[in-house]
Scaffold this motif. Structure first.
Motif: not given
Length: 241
Positions: A12, A15-16, A107, A172-173, A176, A199, A207, A211
């Motif tokens: 995660q 990704r951020s 998280r 992002v969390e 998951q 988004q 986005f 992902h």
């Protein structure tokens, strides 16, 4: 000079960091580190990060770990638009507050659900007791409640009217557990509307791009070699079970 970003997009925080770098046209080079293949334990990466975790950043002779620190460094070095980390003291404090809270809450609980629902049974081939799964989902629900009631309240975004680093770290969390098939948005219109705003602010194409791998996890696990995690199996089970 481009910064080097050491990433695995199954993570995660990675990704951020990548979304932020791409969205803000920050010169960067991605160095892929496969956590499943244990590349974080290699000699080269050990010189970048003694804690053996991604994301990590190298900027010349300077190295940095921990995604909030990396995001703040990038925002300030490259003077990204102010809404990401505003000069206003109280807006900045809201972001700092969320970044300080999320490690041991959203998280932790989102990661736990992802591992218990998908990785542990499908890759490590260990049965997860029903009560463990139910407790993990309840803990995640509690964290999502706090995201809505404490951090969002009636604001469009966590720090106010525009997206900030806090929203980027949060989204992002939230995604998951979605990747393992859990509908976290059902019955949560406020969370659903916030997701749509985040988004849109990031851009749907970016986005979806970032992902793509994680949202394909339910298919990808069928091809994963669980033996690669054998040396870490006891540690993983101790952490999540």
């Amino acid at each position: 000079m481009a910064v080097e970003l050491y990433l695995d997009l199954l993570s995660q925080p990675c990704r951020s960091v990548l979304i932020f770098a791409k969205k803000n046209n920050i010169p960067h080079e991605v160095r892929n580190i496969s956590l499943m293949d244990g590349e974080q334990y290699g000699d080269h990466f050990g010189k970048i990060s003694l804690i053996r975790k991604v994301p990590a950043l190298r900027d010349g002779d300077f190295t940095l770990t921990e995604s909030p620190a990396i995001l703040l460094y990038l925002a300030q070095k490259f003077q990204t638009p102010e809404h990401w980390y505003p000069a206003d003291l109280q807006q900045r404090a809201r972001i700092d507050e969320y970044l300080s809270w999320q490690h041991c809450a959203l998280r932790l609980h989102g990661s736990k659900v992802f591992w218990l629902k998908l990785m542990i049974p499908e890759v490590l081939h260990v049965e997860v007791p029903k009560e463990k799964m139910e407790a993990a989902v309840e803990q995640l629900s509690d964290s999502l409640n706090l995201l809505e009631e404490k951090f969002l309240q009636d604001r469009p975004f966590i720090a106010g009217g525009r997206i900030s680093l806090a929203d980027l770290v949060a989204i992002v969390e939230v995604m998951q557990p979605v990747a393992c098939g859990l509908d976290v948005f059902g019955g949560r219109p406020k969370l659903n509307a916030w997701r749509d705003r985040v988004q849109a602010a990031i851009g749907k194409e970016l986005f979806d791009e970032v992902h793509q791998n994680i949202l394909g996890s339910q298919e990808r696990v069928k091809e994963m070699d669980g033996s690669k995690l054998e040396s870490s199996k006891a540690k993983i089970l101790n952490l999540f079970m």
